[in-house]
Design an enzyme around this catalytic site. Sequence first.
Site, mmCIF file in Angstrom:
data_model
loop_
_atom_site.group_PDB
_atom_site.id
_atom_site.type_symbol
_atom_site.label_atom_id
_atom_site.label_comp_id
_atom_site.label_asym_id
_atom_site.label_seq_id
_atom_site.Cartn_x
_atom_site.Cartn_y
_atom_site.Cartn_z
ATOM 1 C CG MET A 1 -4.515 4.089 -1.849
ATOM 2 S SD MET A 1 -5.334 5.560 -1.203
ATOM 3 C CE MET A 1 -4.451 5.790 0.339
ATOM 4 C CD GLN B 1 -6.809 6.937 -8.016
ATOM 5 O OE1 GLN B 1 -6.300 6.170 -8.841
ATOM 6 N NE2 GLN B 1 -6.125 7.376 -6.962
ATOM 7 C CB THR C 1 -1.214 8.036 -2.421
ATOM 8 O OG1 THR C 1 -1.680 8.518 -3.687
ATOM 9 C CG2 THR C 1 -2.313 8.282 -1.399
ATOM 10 C CG ASN C 2 2.827 12.470 -4.532
ATOM 11 O OD1 ASN C 2 3.221 13.568 -4.157
ATOM 12 N ND2 ASN C 2 3.583 11.391 -4.478
ATOM 13 C CB THR C 3 -3.036 10.293 -7.005
ATOM 14 O OG1 THR C 3 -2.019 10.169 -8.004
ATOM 15 C CG2 THR C 3 -4.388 10.437 -7.696
ATOM 16 C CB CYS D 1 3.684 8.797 -8.565
ATOM 17 S SG CYS D 1 2.820 7.230 -8.287
ATOM 18 C CB THR D 2 4.254 7.121 -3.062
ATOM 19 O OG1 THR D 2 3.035 6.449 -3.417
ATOM 20 C CG2 THR D 2 3.927 8.441 -2.367
ATOM 21 C CD GLU D 3 2.700 3.572 -6.147
ATOM 22 O OE1 GLU D 3 2.082 3.149 -5.154
ATOM 23 O OE2 GLU D 3 2.410 4.657 -6.704
#
Length: 231
Positions: A10, A52, A83-85, A197-199
Amino acid sequence: MKTIGVIGGMSWESSAEYYRLLNRYAKTRLGGHHNARSLMLTVDFADIEEHQRAGTWDALGVQMAEAATQLERGGAEIVLLATNTMHRVCASIEAAISIPFLHIADPTGAALKAAGVTRAGLLGTRYTMEQDFYVGRLRGHHGIEAVAPGERDRADVHRIIYEELCHGVVTAQSRNVYQRVIEDLKARGAQAVILGCTEITLLIGPDDSALPVFDTTALHAQAAVDWALAG
């Protein structure tokens, strides 16, 4: 070393970064040919992203809980959600497993507090920036005030994550957008910026930011290795 379980996918772009960081931190701590003992279960992000957008978070909670229980059955001794979300549904994960769950906001909050930061800019998906599950955790557990960008900037930050970074697309133009947003957060009194956000770590590093950078991906992975080696 205990076994770290990771719910990934994710997106898989940031999950690959998690794998690299977990092994790098373990090698730094242990030396030689050591690496992290880990399991990763990757979900299909297309299905996750659809839920989401639809706001069907209960269904996502069920999926994340199932992934966590699979990791526990496979021998994981701690679970990370990469993932943060999706920490929006962390309660479902915690209720489903008997092993510890390492919340991504906690290593970040601890690092901010240790650095003397009380007000930090927050970049992430619109869910993370606009809902209370993340900023509330930082405020309630760590005394950190998280400041989100304005509405137009939030839209740009979110769009770049989903349309570019999740597909491995990194451009100078988008980096410039993020840099402008960080400059605005600094003008509003932010002492640091959270890459929530991990990206985002694929796009913004310490040298790209007008504020000190707190990278949730790196902090989360390092905290997991510290835990796995602690006893």
